[in-house]
Write a protein that holds these residues in place. Structure first.
Motif, short mmCIF file in Angstrom:
data_model
loop_
_atom_site.label_atom_id
_atom_site.label_comp_id
_atom_site.label_asym_id
_atom_site.label_seq_id
_atom_site.Cartn_x
_atom_site.Cartn_y
_atom_site.Cartn_z
N SER A 14 27.41 -45.97 3.10
CA SER A 14 26.99 -45.41 4.56
C SER A 14 25.73 -44.43 4.53
O SER A 14 25.03 -44.74 5.28
CB SER A 14 28.20 -44.59 5.01
N SER A 15 25.77 -43.46 3.50
CA SER A 15 24.65 -42.54 3.86
C SER A 15 23.73 -42.50 2.62
O SER A 15 22.92 -41.78 2.45
CB SER A 15 25.35 -41.02 3.80
N ARG A 35 17.97 -50.96 -6.33
CA ARG A 35 17.64 -50.26 -5.10
C ARG A 35 18.95 -49.84 -4.59
O ARG A 35 19.96 -50.62 -4.45
CB ARG A 35 16.86 -50.64 -4.10
N SER A 36 19.03 -48.60 -3.71
CA SER A 36 20.16 -48.17 -3.11
C SER A 36 20.02 -47.95 -1.57
O SER A 36 18.85 -47.34 -1.43
CB SER A 36 20.99 -47.35 -3.86
N PHE A 37 20.97 -47.87 -0.86
CA PHE A 37 20.80 -47.83 0.59
C PHE A 37 22.08 -47.19 1.24
O PHE A 37 22.97 -47.41 0.78
CB PHE A 37 20.41 -49.16 1.17
N GLY A 38 21.76 -47.00 2.59
CA GLY A 38 22.70 -46.51 3.65
C GLY A 38 22.68 -47.28 4.75
O GLY A 38 21.57 -47.83 5.03
N THR A 39 23.83 -47.65 5.41
CA THR A 39 23.68 -48.26 6.87
C THR A 39 23.97 -47.47 8.03
O THR A 39 23.80 -48.04 9.09
CB THR A 39 24.89 -49.67 6.90
N GLY A 40 24.21 -46.22 7.81
CA GLY A 40 24.75 -45.15 8.87
C GLY A 40 23.35 -44.92 9.73
O GLY A 40 22.40 -45.28 9.19
N THR A 60 14.70 -37.88 4.43
CA THR A 60 14.73 -36.60 4.21
C THR A 60 15.04 -36.60 2.55
O THR A 60 15.79 -37.13 2.06
CB THR A 60 15.93 -35.83 4.82
N PRO A 61 13.90 -35.84 1.94
CA PRO A 61 14.04 -35.97 0.56
C PRO A 61 15.50 -35.22 0.16
O PRO A 61 15.99 -34.27 0.62
CB PRO A 61 12.88 -34.90 0.11
N ARG A 98 17.49 -46.22 4.45
CA ARG A 98 18.40 -46.94 5.44
C ARG A 98 18.07 -48.51 5.15
O ARG A 98 17.08 -49.01 5.04
CB ARG A 98 18.05 -46.58 6.96
N PHE A 99 19.31 -49.09 4.96
CA PHE A 99 19.30 -50.55 4.81
C PHE A 99 18.47 -51.56 5.84
O PHE A 99 17.70 -52.37 5.40
CB PHE A 99 20.62 -51.27 4.37
#
Length: 195
Positions: A14-15, A35-40, A60-61, A98-99
């Motif tokens: 999610s985040s 690679r990695s992502f969030g969907t929120g 945001t770093p 974000r995905f």
């Protein structure tokens, strides 16, 4: 069978903080292109009160989030593990992504909860077709805490290792999933979509 670490893999929670980053870390150490992502909508981390989460924009770093929490309550965020998690994250990549904003294509996308799986499918299905390249989307449910994220990273790495050994993933996938599910006693959701 040879090990196909040429597979491009995305891990999505999610985040883009805990579960996806732990799996990202493990897969990268095994030599996978990951690679990695969030969907929120935003990145949410627990706060000092249940009704006051720490909320950040994607992009945001990790280092900025780390410094923010350090300033807010070093002892609390050290004790609950968030500073340790953010320290790991900032050594892997710059910031949560974000995905839905990614244009890259993957061979495999792994989500860590059914809600995120549904969001990934919904996004993929809403995109205009590009070249009809297949992508396998899997969901392995992983509880969102530090211990389960670690165990989930082992599970996801095991599953991706099995798939990487296949010379024809599209034909072998059902058999591989059945073997993985019975060996690990985990149910895996699976869909094939096209770019």
């Amino acid at each position: 069978m040879s090990n196909n670490t040429n597979l491009t893999v995305a891990v999505v929670c999610s985040s883009n903080m805990n579960r996806s980053m732990e799996a990202h870390h493990f897969l990268a150490k095994k030599g996978f292109n990951v690679r990695s992502f969030g969907t929120g909508e935003r990145v949410k981390l627990p706060g000092t009160a249940i009704d006051k989460p720490n909320v950040y924009e994607f992009g945001t770093p990790y280092d900025s989030i780390y410094q923010d929490l350090l300033t807010k309550d070093k002892q609390y965020y050290t004790q609950n593990g968030l500073l340790h998690m953010l320290d790991r994250n900032r050594r892997i990549k710059k910031c949560p992504e974000r995905f839905q904003e990614c244009k890259e294509q993957f061979d495999i996308i792994v989500t860590v909860e059914e809600r995120v799986y549904d969001q990934v499918l919904e996004h993929m299905e809403s995109c205009d077709p590009i070249d009809n390249r297949p992508v396998h989307v899997f969901n392995v449910d992983i509880e969102d805490n530090h211990e389960e994220a670690l165990m989930g990273a082992f599970l996801i790495t095991d599953m991706i290792n099995m798939m990487a050994k296949s010379n024809d993933l599209d034909n072998d996938i059902d058999e591989l999933l059945q073997e993985f599910e019975s060996r690990r006693n985990k149910t895996v959701l699976h869909s094939v979509l096209f770019y």
